[in-house]
Design an enzyme around this catalytic site. Structure first.
Site, mmCIF file in Angstrom:
data_model
loop_
_atom_site.group_PDB
_atom_site.id
_atom_site.type_symbol
_atom_site.label_atom_id
_atom_site.label_comp_id
_atom_site.label_asym_id
_atom_site.label_seq_id
_atom_site.Cartn_x
_atom_site.Cartn_y
_atom_site.Cartn_z
ATOM 1 N N LYS A 120 38.054 38.732 46.864
ATOM 2 C CA LYS A 120 37.297 38.964 45.631
ATOM 3 C C LYS A 120 36.063 39.846 45.913
ATOM 4 O O LYS A 120 35.811 40.818 45.195
ATOM 5 C CB LYS A 120 36.869 37.621 45.015
ATOM 6 C CG LYS A 120 36.296 37.771 43.626
ATOM 7 C CD LYS A 120 35.863 36.446 43.049
ATOM 8 C CE LYS A 120 34.529 36.053 43.626
ATOM 9 N NZ LYS A 120 34.004 34.797 43.122
ATOM 10 N N ASP A 138 37.625 36.475 39.254
ATOM 11 C CA ASP A 138 36.773 35.302 39.437
ATOM 12 C C ASP A 138 37.166 34.254 38.392
ATOM 13 O O ASP A 138 38.152 34.426 37.668
ATOM 14 C CB ASP A 138 35.288 35.688 39.322
ATOM 15 C CG ASP A 138 34.894 35.995 37.884
ATOM 16 O OD1 ASP A 138 35.786 36.182 37.029
ATOM 17 O OD2 ASP A 138 33.679 36.037 37.607
#
Ligand code: SF4
Length: 210
Positions: A120, A138
């Protein structure tokens, strides 16, 4: 959800916010990397408060490395998990200086080799610092993608892969910022604000009150 609706969703989000970006404050790829590292399980507002002072004192890897772990902790102790984050940040500075000439590498593999940097964080840095059309999934993007049926998936990787396949090319660069902001401020976790949602008529959430 079909292609036309996906196209319309992004056209709407773009019309609503033509130049979306991260809410984290930074001036350089290095500062963005550190801000993203610090933001895990913390709010962008809290991170910005700490980095406004920290980046004055330590704007570059060599200056941050010179602070040492204890020195860095003093600047970030208002942020959750600050001890681990200080350790990872200092080690990241050491690796950037030793292996990358003090620069943030523009490569997923090299980014993910840094301590505390997962897929991420690498996606955020590649997208926002270097302009790659990556999508960092997310908690907000995961929720919005599933609720709206834009890119439903059982885990973040499945959602990321579907978004990369389904988001029209012209919207890919900014997609993750639109979806994060939409999830943070409108399609909120506890109670989505469907009444003021600009994509309410396109969303396929079965429980939307419209
Ligand atoms: S209509 Fe409601 S559930 Fe659908 S995207 Fe908008 S806020 Fe989220």
């Amino acid at each position: 959800m079909n292609k036309t609706i996906r196209q319309q969703i992004f056209a709407r989000l773009q019309a609503h916010n033509p130049h979306p970006t991260t809410e984290l404050e930074y001036d350089t790829p290095f500062q963005l990397l550190i801000a993203v590292l610090l933001s895990a399980q913390a709010t962008d507002v809290g991170v910005n408060k700490a980095t406004r002072v920290l980046f004055q004192v330590a704007p570059t890897p060599d200056k941050m490395y010179a602070l040492g772990v204890a020195g860095l902790e003093a600047y970030i102790k208002t942020i959750g998990l600050y001890r681990t984050k200080a350790k990872n940040s200092i080690e990241t500075c050491r690796i950037l200086l030793a292996q990358h000439g003090g620069e943030v590498p523009e490569s997923r593999e090299a980014l993910e080799a840094l301590p505390g940097v997962g897929r991420k964080t690498a996606n955020v840095v590649l997208n926002t610092a270097f302009g790659h059309p990556t999508i960092a999934v997310d908690t907000h993007i995961f929720r919005v993608s599933n609720r709206t049926r834009l890119a439903p998936g059982k885990d973040v990787r499945e959602v990321e892969d579907k978004l990369l396949r389904f988001v029209p090319a012209e919207y890919k660069q900014d997609a993750h910022h639109w979806l994060i902001l939409h999830g943070r401020y409108v399609c909120k976790a506890r109670k989505p604000d469907c009444e003021r949602c600009v994509i309410a008529d396109l969303c396929e959430y079965p429980a939307k009150p419209l």
